[in-house]
Design a protein around this motif. Sequence first.
Motif, short mmCIF file in Angstrom:
data_model
loop_
_atom_site.label_atom_id
_atom_site.label_comp_id
_atom_site.label_asym_id
_atom_site.label_seq_id
_atom_site.Cartn_x
_atom_site.Cartn_y
_atom_site.Cartn_z
N SER A 120 0.83 -1.21 0.00
CA SER A 120 0.00 0.00 0.00
C SER A 120 0.87 1.27 0.00
CB SER A 120 -0.93 0.00 1.21
OG SER A 120 -0.19 0.02 2.41
N PHE A 121 2.08 1.18 0.57
CA PHE A 121 2.97 2.34 0.52
C PHE A 121 3.41 2.61 -0.92
CE2 PHE A 121 4.60 1.35 5.07
CZ PHE A 121 3.43 1.90 5.59
N GLU A 177 1.83 1.73 -3.66
CA GLU A 177 0.66 2.21 -4.41
C GLU A 177 0.42 3.69 -4.16
OE1 GLU A 177 -2.85 -0.18 -3.77
OE2 GLU A 177 -2.51 -0.83 -5.84
N ALA A 178 0.49 4.07 -2.87
CA ALA A 178 0.24 5.48 -2.53
C ALA A 178 1.24 6.37 -3.26
CB ALA A 178 0.37 5.68 -1.02
N SER A 179 2.49 5.93 -3.31
CA SER A 179 3.52 6.73 -3.95
C SER A 179 3.31 6.80 -5.47
CB SER A 179 4.89 6.14 -3.62
OG SER A 179 5.90 6.89 -4.24
N PHE A 180 3.05 5.65 -6.07
CA PHE A 180 2.78 5.65 -7.52
C PHE A 180 1.54 6.50 -7.83
CE2 PHE A 180 4.88 1.28 -7.50
CZ PHE A 180 6.10 1.81 -7.90
N GLY A 181 0.56 6.42 -6.95
CA GLY A 181 -0.67 7.17 -7.15
C GLY A 181 -0.45 8.67 -7.17
N LEU A 182 0.62 9.12 -6.54
CA LEU A 182 0.96 10.54 -6.55
C LEU A 182 1.78 10.92 -7.78
CD1 LEU A 182 1.94 10.96 -2.80
CD2 LEU A 182 -0.01 12.01 -3.91
N GLY A 183 2.08 9.93 -8.60
CA GLY A 183 2.86 10.22 -9.80
C GLY A 183 4.35 10.04 -9.60
N ALA A 184 4.73 9.33 -8.55
CA ALA A 184 6.16 9.10 -8.33
C ALA A 184 6.65 8.03 -9.30
CB ALA A 184 6.41 8.65 -6.90
N THR A 185 7.93 8.15 -9.68
CA THR A 185 8.53 7.09 -10.48
C THR A 185 8.92 5.95 -9.56
OG1 THR A 185 10.73 7.99 -10.18
CG2 THR A 185 9.50 8.78 -12.08
N LYS A 186 9.32 4.87 -10.18
CA LYS A 186 9.73 3.72 -9.39
C LYS A 186 10.93 4.05 -8.50
CE LYS A 186 9.05 -1.01 -9.84
NZ LYS A 186 8.44 -1.98 -10.71
N GLN A 231 11.91 7.00 -7.38
CA GLN A 231 11.50 7.89 -6.29
C GLN A 231 10.83 7.09 -5.18
OE1 GLN A 231 9.15 10.63 -8.69
NE2 GLN A 231 10.64 12.26 -8.38
N THR A 232 9.99 6.15 -5.59
CA THR A 232 9.28 5.34 -4.62
C THR A 232 10.23 4.46 -3.82
OG1 THR A 232 7.37 5.32 -6.08
CG2 THR A 232 7.43 3.64 -4.36
N ILE A 248 10.47 5.86 -0.11
CA ILE A 248 9.45 5.16 0.67
C ILE A 248 9.91 3.75 1.04
CG2 ILE A 248 7.05 4.40 0.73
CD1 ILE A 248 7.32 7.44 0.49
#
Lengths: 284, 250
Positions: A163-164, A166-175, A177-178, A182
């Motif tokens: 879920s962490f 997903e939340a990051s990708f959902g904000l438009g983060a790249t892999k 960055q995530t 995170i």
Amino acid sequence: MDKIRKEKIAFAVIKILAYISVVFLAMLVGYIFFKGFRVINFRFLTDVPRKGVTEGGIFPAILGTFYLVLVSFLVAVPTGVLSGIYLSEYAPKEGAVIRFVRVSVNVLSGIPSVIFGLFGLAIFVNKFHFGVSILSGGLTLGILILPVIIQATMEALRSVPNSFREASFGLGATKWQTVKNIVLPVGMPGILTGVILSVGRSAGETAPILFTAATFYTGRLPHSIFNEVMALPYMIYGLLTEGTFPAKQIPIAYGASTVLLLFVFAMSLLAIIIRMRSRRMKKW
Amino acid sequence: MVKVKTENLMVSFGNKRILKGISMEIPENSVVAIIGPSGCGKSTFLRTLNRMNDFVKGVKIEGKVYIDGKDIYAKDVNVFDLRKKVGMVFQKPNPFPKSIYENIAYGLRIHGIKDKRMIQERVERALRDANLWEEVKDKLFESAFSLSGGQQQRLCTARALAINPEVILMDEPASALDPIATNRLEHLIEKLKKEYTIVVVTHNIQQAARISDYTAFLYMGELVEYDRTEIMFTAPKNKRTEEYIMGKFS
């Protein structure tokens, strides 16, 4: 016999067996420490060996082990952690190549350490002409602990809730960055634990440095990574097998064993502290 | 004005077809509720709108999805910008294990905002917009997990709002919340639709009736009926819709 009695007997047997390992640990540590602390003092820790290692201290061996651990750490930690990140986060979950890499890591971790020593001798010492040196030994130890670090990293990252991500990708983060912001921070305690335990392991290994780095006796301290060094595990081995004056040398071996054990315990303790702290902070 | 439009949208996982040709138009600044029984494809539909299904192995997406008239599955689309524009709030509150402040600042930083003052301003604005500011202004640097479930969900909403999205997707956002927290979230949705287009998946039919302007009823991967909410709930055209709304099956 009624079932309650059977239950009681079974329970008692299991309980005794469970405590056996504690008994062995206590006996082993107690005996080594009992013998070792008799010879340990400031001079023992800071002096060089004298008179064919019948007198003096073990400082070169402590320093040598430190250097070997340091080199293996520098080799294995970046490689292992990055491989772990790749295998856990980037590599496709299935697929022949990835499965092959994973199996390779597992097999590598099961290879007897003396084989690593032989490999180190053949490749680093002879082929690359590093000679019997800190570099050869450190590299060999590095390869030895590499799979442990890869596995610890993968394990730690796999325990990070999806879920962490997903939340990051959902904000438009790249892999990346995530992973960097995170996943890695959350998995860090687990990775650190694995790294620290593998450092303890690399300090205690004898076989990999037997042919690649260690020497039984040198009065000189190393001044380059191409020097051979004394090292605690090999020193113990040497004193017990090649010593010519056991009455004076075996107590030194116990002293060196105690120092090595204390180092390994300190590493375990550090790992336990990190794990406890992260468990307290973990609230998801 | 139409904000989001799907045309004959079909989604399969492996050889299992989840969505079987969904065509619908979502008007700007409205709340659209997607209702339907479990497994009907509600979440799958939602996740095609910001391409979160891209991560699923073996996914196949056919048909078209347009946002502001632009095909979001076209080759030249930057999926990271798309997800910035189409924010998402998940079913279970999923704040990052960071401070309240950092939870929101993160989204700003990954999109290249470095100025500290600017980040501070936008964190505060997002928290105000999400009706959370008054409750957290004195403990911005405490862990997000110190908040209640309802507060966490509003934090996740604030996190989505901070990066200035235009569309907000909410996947059963109240399903893990108690009635009071649910009520507050619904008020928030009401307020947000003035500035955003909101698509909410919900299994709570009353909730759909309370908060949405339009309601879509999905059943077994098909769009059975889609209309203004008051019409859906008073005079549904399809018998299945009526049965579902009446609670005859779920």
